[in-house]
Design a protein around this motif. Structure first.
Motif, short mmCIF file in Angstrom:
data_model
loop_
_atom_site.label_atom_id
_atom_site.label_comp_id
_atom_site.label_asym_id
_atom_site.label_seq_id
_atom_site.Cartn_x
_atom_site.Cartn_y
_atom_site.Cartn_z
N UNK A 136 0.85 -1.20 0.00
CA UNK A 136 0.00 0.00 0.00
C UNK A 136 0.89 1.25 0.00
N UNK A 137 1.93 1.22 0.82
CA UNK A 137 2.85 2.37 0.89
C UNK A 137 3.46 2.65 -0.49
N UNK A 138 3.85 1.57 -1.19
CA UNK A 138 4.43 1.72 -2.54
C UNK A 138 3.41 2.36 -3.48
N UNK A 139 2.18 1.88 -3.42
CA UNK A 139 1.13 2.43 -4.28
C UNK A 139 0.92 3.92 -4.02
N UNK A 140 0.90 4.30 -2.74
CA UNK A 140 0.66 5.71 -2.40
C UNK A 140 1.83 6.58 -2.85
N UNK A 141 3.05 6.05 -2.69
CA UNK A 141 4.24 6.82 -3.08
C UNK A 141 4.27 7.10 -4.58
N UNK A 142 3.81 6.11 -5.36
CA UNK A 142 3.92 6.23 -6.82
C UNK A 142 2.58 6.51 -7.50
N UNK A 143 1.57 6.94 -6.73
CA UNK A 143 0.25 7.20 -7.30
C UNK A 143 -0.25 6.02 -8.14
N UNK A 144 -0.14 4.84 -7.56
CA UNK A 144 -0.62 3.64 -8.27
C UNK A 144 -1.76 3.02 -7.46
N UNK A 145 -2.67 2.37 -8.14
CA UNK A 145 -3.69 1.60 -7.44
C UNK A 145 -3.09 0.27 -6.99
N UNK A 146 -3.66 -0.30 -5.93
CA UNK A 146 -3.13 -1.56 -5.40
C UNK A 146 -4.28 -2.54 -5.18
N UNK A 147 -4.14 -3.73 -5.75
CA UNK A 147 -5.10 -4.80 -5.44
C UNK A 147 -4.40 -5.70 -4.43
N UNK A 148 -4.95 -5.78 -3.22
CA UNK A 148 -4.27 -6.50 -2.15
C UNK A 148 -5.18 -7.57 -1.57
N UNK A 149 -4.82 -8.81 -1.83
CA UNK A 149 -5.57 -9.91 -1.22
C UNK A 149 -4.84 -10.29 0.07
N UNK A 150 -5.59 -10.39 1.15
CA UNK A 150 -4.96 -10.71 2.43
C UNK A 150 -5.84 -11.70 3.18
#
Ligand code: SF4
Length: 639
Positions: free
Chosen positions: A36-50
Motif C-alpha cells: 500500500x505504501x508503494x502504491x501511495x508513493x507512486x500514485x498507483x492503485x493496489x489490489x491487495x488480497x490478504x
C-alpha cells in the motif's frame, strides 16, 4: 548492519510493539502495508488480497496516515455495517491514540437515513402521518430534540412510516427554504471537514453515478484523492446495481402520492396513472413463476407501458401552472426521469445491457422491479473512477480476490488493469487448525434426489461434531429438502435462514454452542463466528451460479459470443471464489479448530475439481469419518 525500515514498517515493527503490550507482529500484515505504501508513493492503485486474520485495516490505515493532509481526503468504502463500526469505533480511534494522528473520520450515510423537515411538515399538515397516534407524538418530541435527524438515533422503529418523511430524490437541495436547518444538508457539511469518510459501497457508487449523470455538477460525497475498497469482492455487483436503470411498481406510487394533496392536482388524471401502473405491473406478476426472468418484449407490455408514460405526462400537464412551486417542480423532474427510465426498458435496445424482471416482497407488499443492467461495469469504472485523472491511488482489498494466485478474473470484472498486485496468506496455521473432509460414496449432485440422498452424510458428520455447524447450500430448495429429512432426527437446536433476521439468527447460533444453522448464498461470506460454536462447515454443493438467473445467463452468452469458454472464464472462477469464502467461515482466530466437509464428489471426480482444492488454504485432507472424531477429541483434550 541493521536494516533501515520504511516509516510504515517502523510503526509495525517498533512503535506498536513498544506501546501495546502483547502486540503481535504479523509479517503478512507488514507485507500488505508495504505494498500500500508503494502504491501511495507512486500514485498507483493496489489490489491487495490478504487472508483472514491479517489485520487488513491497519495495513491500509497506517500508510494512509502519511498522506492525510488538510486538503487530502480519503474515502473508505465497505460492504458491511460491521466493518464500518469496526473502523470508526475501534481501529481509527486506536491509531489516533497510539500514533497521535487525527483522521477526522466521519460516517457518510445515504439521504434516506435522514428526516426531511419539508416532507415531515407536509405529512403533519395533511395529518396522514403514522396511523398510531402515540407515534405522532413520539416523533414530534424526537424532531424537537434530535441534532442529527438520523433514523438510527430514533428511540423506536418507525417502520414503513419512515419512507414518507425521509429525504428522497424530490429534494430540491439549496432551493428548499428549510435547507439551513436540514439534517441531511448539515451531515454533508460535516463531511466537508472530514479527513477520512467511511461509507458503504452503495452510497459510493450512487455518488459516482450522480457525478457522471450531472456532468460533475452534483455529488453526495466531497472530493477525495485516495480511496479504499474494503470487502472489494462486492464492488462489481454493487456497482452494477447502481449503474442499472430500475423501475418498480412502488416508484410511481410514492411520487404520485406526494402530488395528491397539492394544490392544483387533477385527481382523475392522477388516479388514472396509478390504475395503469397497477395494470402494467400485474402483467409481470402473472407472466412467470420464477422470481427473476428476462424482460418480455411483446405488444401487451409495450402498449401498456406507453399508456403509462402518457398517463404520467397527463398528470403533470393537468396541473395548474399558477400553483406550481419548487416542491412540485422537483416531483415533476422525478416523474420525467421515471418516464425516461421506463422508456429505456421498454425499448430494450442496448446489446451491452440485460433487461430483466425481479419479483420480491417489500414490507409484506408485492414488489416488481424492471431492470436494465450493464453486463460489464469495468469500462465504466476505469473511465469514471480508476483512471479519471483525479484519483491518486485506490486500494482494493479482500480475503478472496484471486484464483490460482491470479487476479485476471477480478480485473476483468472491475477494471483497474494497471494496478500493483499483492497476495498475502493468512497468519493462521490451517494444517494444524482444521481438516478437510471429503467423504467417499457421495451421490452425484446432478442426479434427481441428490439432497435427500446426501442427508445421511450430513447427519453422520453432525453426530461426530456434536452439532456446532453451518450447513451451507446453493439453493433454498436444496436447503428445505435436507431440512425436512433431518428436522426431527437431530437433537440440537436447528436454525434455518429466513426464520429470523440474519443478525438475530447469528446471535442465536452463537448463544447455543451446539446449534446447527442451515443457510444459503448470503451466509457463505461476511459471517463471523469465532470460537467453539462453529466447529464444522458443511458445503453441500460446489457453488456454481444458477444458469437460469438472467444476469448469469446473459453474461455467459456474452462471453461465448466473444469466442471464449464461459465455463473456464466465468462460471468456474466465480464458484472457486465462492467456495473459498464458504471455507473461510470456519477459522476466524488462532484458537479456532474444526472441520470443513465438501459433499460434492466433483471436487475429486471432475477434471476441474483440482481448481477448487488448489485454491483452498493448505490443510490435511481426509476421507474417513473416524478421523473427524479423533481430530476433535484430540483438540478438546488439548484444552
Ligand atoms: S433540503 Fe431537501 S432534505 Fe432538506 S428539508 Fe429541504 S427538501 Fe428535505
Amino acid at each position: 548492519m541493521r536494516k533501515v525500515l520504511s516509516p510504515v514498517e517502523n510503526i509495525f515493527r517498533e512503535t506498536l510493539p513498544g506501546v501495546v503490550s502483547g502486540y503481535e507482529v504479523r509479517d503478512q500484515q507488514i507485507q500488505m502495508a508495504l505494498a500500500v505504501e508503494r502504491g501511495l508513493l507512486h500514485d498507483r492503485h493496489v489490489i491487495a488480497e490478504a487472508g483472514t486474520g491479517t489485520g487488513k485495516s491497519y495495513a491500509y490505515l497506517i500508510p494512509l496516515s502519511f498522506v492525510l493532509g488538510d486538503d487530502t481526503r480519503i474515502i473508505i468504502s465497505t460492504a458491511t455495517i460491521a466493518l464500518q463500526e469496526q473502523l470508526l469505533d475501534k481501529d481509527i480511534p486506536f491509531l489516533e491514540d497510539t500514533l497521535g494522528v487525527d483522521f477526522r473520520a466521519e460516517l457518510a450515510k445515504g439521504k434516506g437515513n435522514y428526516l426531511c423537515l419539508l416532507r415531515y411538515k407536509e405529512e403533519l399538515q395533511s395529518r396522514g402521518l403514522f396511523p398510531e397516534d402515540d407515534l405522532v407524538e413520539r416523533i414530534k418530541d424526537w424532531v424537537d430534540e434530535t441534532e442529527t435527524g438520523d433514523r438510527s438515533d430514533l428511540p423506536f422503529e418507525p417502520r414503513e412510516s419512515w419512507g414518507r418523511v425521509c429525504a428522497d430524490d424530490t429534494c430540491p437541495g439549496r432551493k428548499c427554504h428549510l435547507n439551513n436547518d436540514c439534517f441531511f444538508a448539515k451531515a454533508r457539511r460535516r463531511l466537508q471537514r472530514a479527513g477520512v469518510i467511511v461509507c458503504n459501497h452503495a452510497l459510493f457508487f450512487t455518488d459516482l453515478n450522480l457525478r457522471d449523470s450531472s456532468g460533475g455538477t452534483a455529488s453526495l460525497l466531497p472530493e477525495y484523492r485516495y480511496l479504499v475498497f474494503d470487502e472489494a469482492q462486492h464492488i462489481e455487483s454493487i456497482a452494477r446495481r447502481t449503474m442499472s436503470t430500475e423501475v418498480s411498481n412502488m416508484r410511481l406510487q410514492v411520487l404520485l402520492n406526494q402530488l395528491r394533496k397539492r394544490e392544483g392536482c387533477h385527481l382523475d388524471a392522477l388516479n388514472k396513472a396509478l390504475a395503469i401502473n397497477g395494470k402494467f405491473f400485474e402483467v409481470f406478476s402473472q407472466m412467470d413463476n420464477s422470481s427473476k426472468y428476462l424482460f418480455p418484449q411483446n405488444y401487451e407490455v409495450t402498449d401498456l407501458g406507453q399508456g403509462l408514460k402518457r398517463a404520467v405526462k397527463d398528470t403533470v400537464r393537468m396541473f395548474d401552472v399558477d400553483a406550481v412551486g419548487e416542491r412540485e417542480n422537483a416531483i415533476f423532474k422525478c416523474l420525467e426521469r421515471f418516464n425516461q427510465d421506463l422508456g429505456e426498458i421498454l425499448e430494450a435496445a442496448d446489446p451491452e445491457k440485460v433487461y430483466w424482471v425481479e419479483k420480491s416482497e417489500h414490507r409484506r407488499r408485492k414488489l416488481i422491479t424492471l431492470h436494465a443492467s450493464p453486463l460489464n461495469v469495468s469500462e465504466n469504472l476505469d473511465r469514471l473512477l480508476f483512471y479519471n485523472g483525479e484519483l491518486s491511488s485506490a486500494i482494493l482489498t479482500s480475503a478472496t480476490l484471486s484464483v490460482n494466485g491470479d487476479f485476471s478474473f477480478f480485473r476483468q470484472n472491475v477494471g483497474c488493469s494497471r494496478a500493483l498486485e499483492t497476495s498475502v496468506g493468512s497468519p493462521f496455521s490451517y494444517e494444524d487448525q482444521c481438516l478437510l473432509y471429503l467423504p467417499q460414496g457421495l451421490p452425484d449432485p446432478r442426479t434427481p434426489g441428490f439432497h435427500t440422498n446426501v442427508s445421511p452424510f450430513i447427519e453422520e458428520i453432525l453426530n461426530q461434531t456434536d452439532g456446532r455447524a453451518f450447513v451451507l447450500f446453493t439453493s433454498y430448495r436444496g436447503m428445505n429438502e435436507v431440512w425436512e429429512q433431518l428436522e426431527h432426527r437431530l437433537p440440537w437446536q436447528l436454525l434455518r435462514q429466513g426464520e429470523l433476521p440474519k443478525n438475530k439468527l447469528i446471535e442465536t447460533f452463537k448463544a447455543d454452542i451446539h446449534s446447527v444453522l442451515f443457510a444459503t448464498a448470503s451466509y457463505w461470506e461476511g459471517v463471523d463466528v469465532p470460537g467453539e460454536a462453529l466447529s464444522c462447515v458443511i458445503l453441500v454443493k460446489l457453488p456454481f451460479a444458477v444458469p437460469d438467473d438472467p444476469l448469469t445467463e446473459a453474461k455467459i452468452k456474452s462471453i461465448e459470443r466473444s469466442g471464449r469458454n464461459a465455463f473456464y472464464n466465468y462460471s468456474l472462477p466465480q464458484a472457486v471464489l465462492r467456495l473459498r469464502q464458504g471455507f473461510g467461515r470456519l477459522i476466524r482466530t488462532k484458537q479456532d479448530r474444526g472441520i470443513v466437509a465438501i459433499l460434492d464428489p466433483r471436487v475429486k471426480t471432475s477434471n476441474y475439481g483440482r481448481h477448487f482444492l488448489n485454491n483452498l488454504p493448505p490443510g490435511r485432507e481426509i476421507t474417513n469419518l473416524d478421523d473427524v472424531r479423533c481430530f476433535l477429541q484430540r483438540e478438546q483434550n488439548k484444552e
